[in-house]
Design a protein around this motif. Sequence first.
Motif, short mmCIF file in Angstrom:
data_model
loop_
_atom_site.label_atom_id
_atom_site.label_comp_id
_atom_site.label_asym_id
_atom_site.label_seq_id
_atom_site.Cartn_x
_atom_site.Cartn_y
_atom_site.Cartn_z
N GLU A 88 8.26 13.00 1.23
CA GLU A 88 9.12 13.83 2.07
C GLU A 88 9.76 13.01 3.19
O GLU A 88 10.97 13.09 3.42
CB GLU A 88 8.32 15.00 2.67
CG GLU A 88 9.21 15.94 3.46
CD GLU A 88 8.44 17.07 4.14
OE1 GLU A 88 7.19 17.05 4.11
OE2 GLU A 88 9.09 17.96 4.71
N LEU A 89 8.95 12.21 3.86
CA LEU A 89 9.49 11.39 4.95
C LEU A 89 10.52 10.40 4.41
O LEU A 89 11.62 10.25 4.98
CB LEU A 89 8.34 10.64 5.65
CG LEU A 89 8.76 9.65 6.75
CD1 LEU A 89 9.61 10.31 7.83
CD2 LEU A 89 7.53 9.00 7.38
N LEU A 90 10.20 9.74 3.30
CA LEU A 90 11.13 8.77 2.71
C LEU A 90 12.44 9.45 2.33
O LEU A 90 13.54 8.93 2.60
CB LEU A 90 10.47 8.12 1.49
CG LEU A 90 11.27 7.01 0.79
CD1 LEU A 90 11.60 5.86 1.74
CD2 LEU A 90 10.49 6.50 -0.43
N ARG B 61 13.79 12.16 3.60
CA ARG B 61 14.57 12.53 4.79
C ARG B 61 15.19 11.30 5.45
O ARG B 61 16.32 11.37 5.98
CB ARG B 61 13.69 13.29 5.78
CG ARG B 61 13.18 14.63 5.25
CD ARG B 61 14.28 15.47 4.65
NE ARG B 61 13.80 16.81 4.29
CZ ARG B 61 14.57 17.73 3.72
NH1 ARG B 61 15.84 17.46 3.42
NH2 ARG B 61 14.08 18.91 3.43
N LEU B 62 14.48 10.19 5.45
CA LEU B 62 15.05 8.97 6.00
C LEU B 62 16.23 8.50 5.16
O LEU B 62 17.28 8.11 5.68
CB LEU B 62 13.99 7.86 6.06
CG LEU B 62 12.85 8.07 7.06
CD1 LEU B 62 11.85 6.92 6.96
CD2 LEU B 62 13.38 8.19 8.49
N PRO C 186 3.54 13.94 1.62
CA PRO C 186 4.05 13.58 2.95
C PRO C 186 4.90 12.32 2.96
O PRO C 186 5.91 12.27 3.66
CB PRO C 186 2.76 13.38 3.78
CG PRO C 186 1.67 13.16 2.78
CD PRO C 186 2.06 13.95 1.56
N ARG C 187 4.49 11.31 2.21
CA ARG C 187 5.27 10.06 2.23
C ARG C 187 6.61 10.25 1.52
O ARG C 187 7.64 9.77 1.98
CB ARG C 187 4.49 8.93 1.57
CG ARG C 187 3.34 8.41 2.42
CD ARG C 187 2.65 7.26 1.72
NE ARG C 187 1.54 6.72 2.50
CZ ARG C 187 0.31 7.22 2.50
NH1 ARG C 187 0.02 8.28 1.78
NH2 ARG C 187 -0.63 6.66 3.23
N ALA D 167 0.83 -1.22 0.00
CA ALA D 167 0.00 0.00 0.00
C ALA D 167 0.86 1.26 0.00
O ALA D 167 0.47 2.30 -0.56
CB ALA D 167 -0.94 0.00 1.20
N GLN D 168 2.04 1.18 0.62
CA GLN D 168 2.95 2.35 0.60
C GLN D 168 3.56 2.55 -0.78
O GLN D 168 3.77 3.67 -1.23
CB GLN D 168 4.06 2.22 1.64
CG GLN D 168 3.57 1.99 3.07
CD GLN D 168 2.45 2.91 3.44
OE1 GLN D 168 2.58 4.14 3.44
NE2 GLN D 168 1.30 2.33 3.77
#
Lengths: 307, 307
Positions: free
Chosen positions: A294-296, A298-299, A291-292, A218-219
Amino acid sequence: MSAAPKTIAIVGSGALGSYYGAKLARQGADVRFLMRADLEAVRRDGLKVREKGEEWHVQGQAFGSVAEIGPVDLVVIGLKTTANADLERLIPPLLHEKTLLLTLQNGLGNEEILAQRWGAERVLGGLCFVCLNRVAPGVIEHYGHGTLSLGEFGRAPMERTQAIGAMFSNAGVETQVVENLITERWRKLVWNIPFNGLSIATGGRTCDQLLADEGVNAQVRALMLETIAAAGALGHAIPQNFADYQIERTYSMGAYKPSSMIDWQLGRAVEVESIWGEPWRQGNAAGVALPRLELLYRLLQQLTQRS
Amino acid sequence: MSAAPKTIAIVGSGALGSYYGAKLARQGADVRFLMRADLEAVRRDGLKVREKGEEWHVQGQAFGSVAEIGPVDLVVIGLKTTANADLERLIPPLLHEKTLLLTLQNGLGNEEILAQRWGAERVLGGLCFVCLNRVAPGVIEHYGHGTLSLGEFGRAPMERTQAIGAMFSNAGVETQVVENLITERWRKLVWNIPFNGLSIATGGRTCDQLLADEGVNAQVRALMLETIAAAGALGHAIPQNFADYQIERTYSMGAYKPSSMIDWQLGRAVEVESIWGEPWRQGNAAGVALPRLELLYRLLQQLTQRS
């Protein structure tokens, strides 16, 4: 310039630059390779390519510096995007007034760098769908595929685009000239952003493993839809069902390791800015909620930092 | 039952259960510890607690099975939530008609499990703000803090809540009885979700490192705001500036390692479902968009899988 370029420099002679350069050289083009690690081996033994069960060889003109290469009609850029800061030093000695710059690099933002610094009218880009490995100094193994999608930066194909496309085709590289290069880049990112990114962020899962877990699957889809939304806001329309198509297609790839995951596992630089950073920045600037992504992003910055 | 419980069982006698149980036993309560690894050591030497520069000791009643403990007035549950499946087996032998169940476990969903199986009227919960370590079998070191926030599940405090709170207070545990236990759990999650999660997903960054990077810092805040939005939709109003307060407060913690990161680094089970899974499921069911929390949850599931 509407005829094909007569002199060609290859900057970034890893597997990609070496392979395409060798194909052109084999066809008789004047190809000059900028080499570092492989310089001595190629000067001595030339370039060897193994493909379709056979090995062929070109002598190859290997140079240790761009000053020795001098101005050429076409510069083919195969550098890793993590080395883009080197372009400032590498490009100028290769330029005459009409020199064209063709970047075969991954992700987004590479044409922009070339255009901002040396003029958009010089810039073309290409997407390579090819499986290659440099197995020894000057020895390239070609495992499959090899299509090149070639286009102008910020405008439709011109006579020169067709000429360069024909040059690659004649050298045995299946080439298609594309209407909108950056749209093609976004289409490729729809796959690369989730699969290359999640394979690293999950600690090394292969494509089949990412798809087998319902939650991760799903991601993958959600990241594809964010990418499609960013592309759309920037004028690159990609239908939403392109995500389904890409996921379907990936099931048949089995335990495939995305290239960024291989880079990461081998401790090589990962192209975080061109694959995740620049798409996020451009989409974010266009007002798209990502949002996903961006988070990915940065990780991945943290996970690939050498510290 | 409005008086304090007379017989107490501690289920899950790790550092947390052992510490709070030892405090109560030292005050004279009839505390029965269910022990596994530490059983022989505690039977022989009792429980030792080191705190505030001194060491004290209680003999402690250690049992190897819940059948030997038998029915008690209060069961204090300190199990890791990753072992919640064991409750089905551990709780029934401890129950009489009025037995209360107090979960001191992390995250969300633990009271619900107890309530669904053994009746909501029995269930209380507590949040522990305490730094403990089990340094040897039966030896607990207490580094600081120790506040217990105690509340009823799904209703306001009652006479019994105050009685149990007083019991802990009398045993030297700073205890506050809270109006809404689950609101407090969400407030704690506002910190735990980003810091515990990102410290693992970045490969082991400490709190100061997470905050020092502007891009990651923005993810901390965004995850806090998603958590606050989920809590709000579920009836637990938390002001948005609680995020700023939590971030400010964390700067003073320096190179702090969140507990989940320590678990992960030591190869212990990480409480993924109670800290990320259940908040995501509840918020998602309430219709709140939680893209970062969802992605982080799915990554943590993969990163903590033993495979």
